[in-house]
Design an enzyme around this catalytic site. Sequence first.
Site, PDB file in Angstrom:
ATOM      1  N   GLY A 127     -40.886  21.684  24.808  1.00 31.24           N
ATOM      2  CA  GLY A 127     -42.250  21.154  24.901  1.00 31.24           C
ATOM      3  C   GLY A 127     -43.287  22.224  25.158  1.00 31.24           C
TER       4      GLY A 127
ATOM      5  N   TYR B 166     -24.186  12.058  24.764  1.00 28.14           N
ATOM      6  CA  TYR B 166     -25.513  12.531  24.361  1.00 28.14           C
ATOM      7  C   TYR B 166     -25.693  12.449  22.849  1.00 28.14           C
ATOM      8  CZ  TYR B 166     -29.749  15.263  23.983  1.00 28.14           C
ATOM      9  OH  TYR B 166     -31.034  15.660  23.700  1.00 28.14           O
TER      10      TYR B 166
ATOM     11  N   ASP C 137     -13.515  23.793  24.480  1.00 30.58           N
ATOM     12  CA  ASP C 137     -14.180  24.506  23.395  1.00 30.58           C
ATOM     13  C   ASP C 137     -15.409  23.768  22.873  1.00 30.58           C
ATOM     14  OD1 ASP C 137     -13.073  26.962  22.894  1.00 30.58           O
ATOM     15  OD2 ASP C 137     -11.576  26.242  21.473  1.00 30.58           O
TER      16      ASP C 137
END
Length: 309
Positions: A12, A135, A268
Site C-alpha cells: 500500500g 490463504y 518446502d
Amino acid sequence: MILVTGATGFLGKQVCALLEQQGRPFVRASLSLGTDLRDAAATQALFERVFAGQAQRQVIHCAAFVGGIQFGLKHAAELFHHNLAMTLSLLEACKAHGVQRMVNPISNCAYPAAATLFKEEEFWDGPLHDSVLVYGFARKASWVGAYAYHQQHGLDVLNLILSNMYGPGDHFEPERSHALGALIHRIHEAKRQGAPEVVVWGSGKPVREWLHVEDGAEALVRGLDAPPCVDPVNIGVASGISILDMAQLIADELGYPGQLRTDPSKPDGAPYKTVDGSRGEALLGWRPQREFRQGVRDTIHWYLKNHHA
C-alpha cells in the site's frame, strides 16, 4: 477519487507513493488509520466519506492479513476469517457506492499445487498446496466474489495475480516474512555473530518467481485504467530462482563467508512457482521491469539501514 486500502502496509505504501508521483487524487485507509475493513458498517462509512460527491470512484485493495508459511500454519483460522470478512465488506461497499473499478491483487498461491508455470486457464485445475491452503483459498474466493458481483450487479473488479513480493519495506521478522526476507535477516545475523553456517529451511530446491514491490504497485495503478476483464490476470515474467540459489545470492551480497546448509525436515511449500504474464502484459501494455539481483541489493541496503547500524 481513488481509495487505497491497506495504505500503510508494504504494498500500500508503494501504491500511494506512485499515485502521489502521478498527481492522482487518493485517500489512504488502513486499520492503523482507523478503519477495520472486517467491519461491514465501518467499511460502508469509509466509502461514504471518501466518495460522497465524487464522480470518479475507484479502489485499490492492498489490505490483507498474511505472513509466511509458519505464520499461516499458526494463524489459519484468522487468515480465513479476516481476509474473507474484508472481501465481503469491500464488495458490498463497492456495489452500494457505485465504484467504477476495484483493483484486487491475488497471491499466486491461489494456483493449484501441481502447477509449474502458472497460466490463467489452469487456475481451477487442482487442489492448493497444503502449506498455503487457507490463504490461497481466501484469495481465490475473492475472485469468486468479484465474479458473483459482476454477474449480478455489473461490478467491475480487475483481479491481478501477483507473485510473492519483496523490496525495501518488506517484513523481515521470522514469522511474518517470506523466504527472501527471512534469509536476509538470518544470513545477516549469522555474519554479525560470526556463525559458521546458516540453515536454509527445506531442501532448497523449490523455485520461486519474485515480484519487486514497485512493480507490484505499478501493476495495480495501471489496473485502474486497463480494459475490463472478469477473468484473473497474471503479472509476471515466467522466470524464477531456487531457494538455495537465492540464499547464495543473498550471502554473496551480504559478504557472508560461512556455509549454507539445507534442512529437509522443514517444509518446502509448493515445488515450483513461476508465472506466465503474457495476458497481463497485453492488458496493461507493460511487464515487470526490476532486475532481481539489483532488487535484492536494494532490499538488503534498506534492511541494513533501517534494522541495524
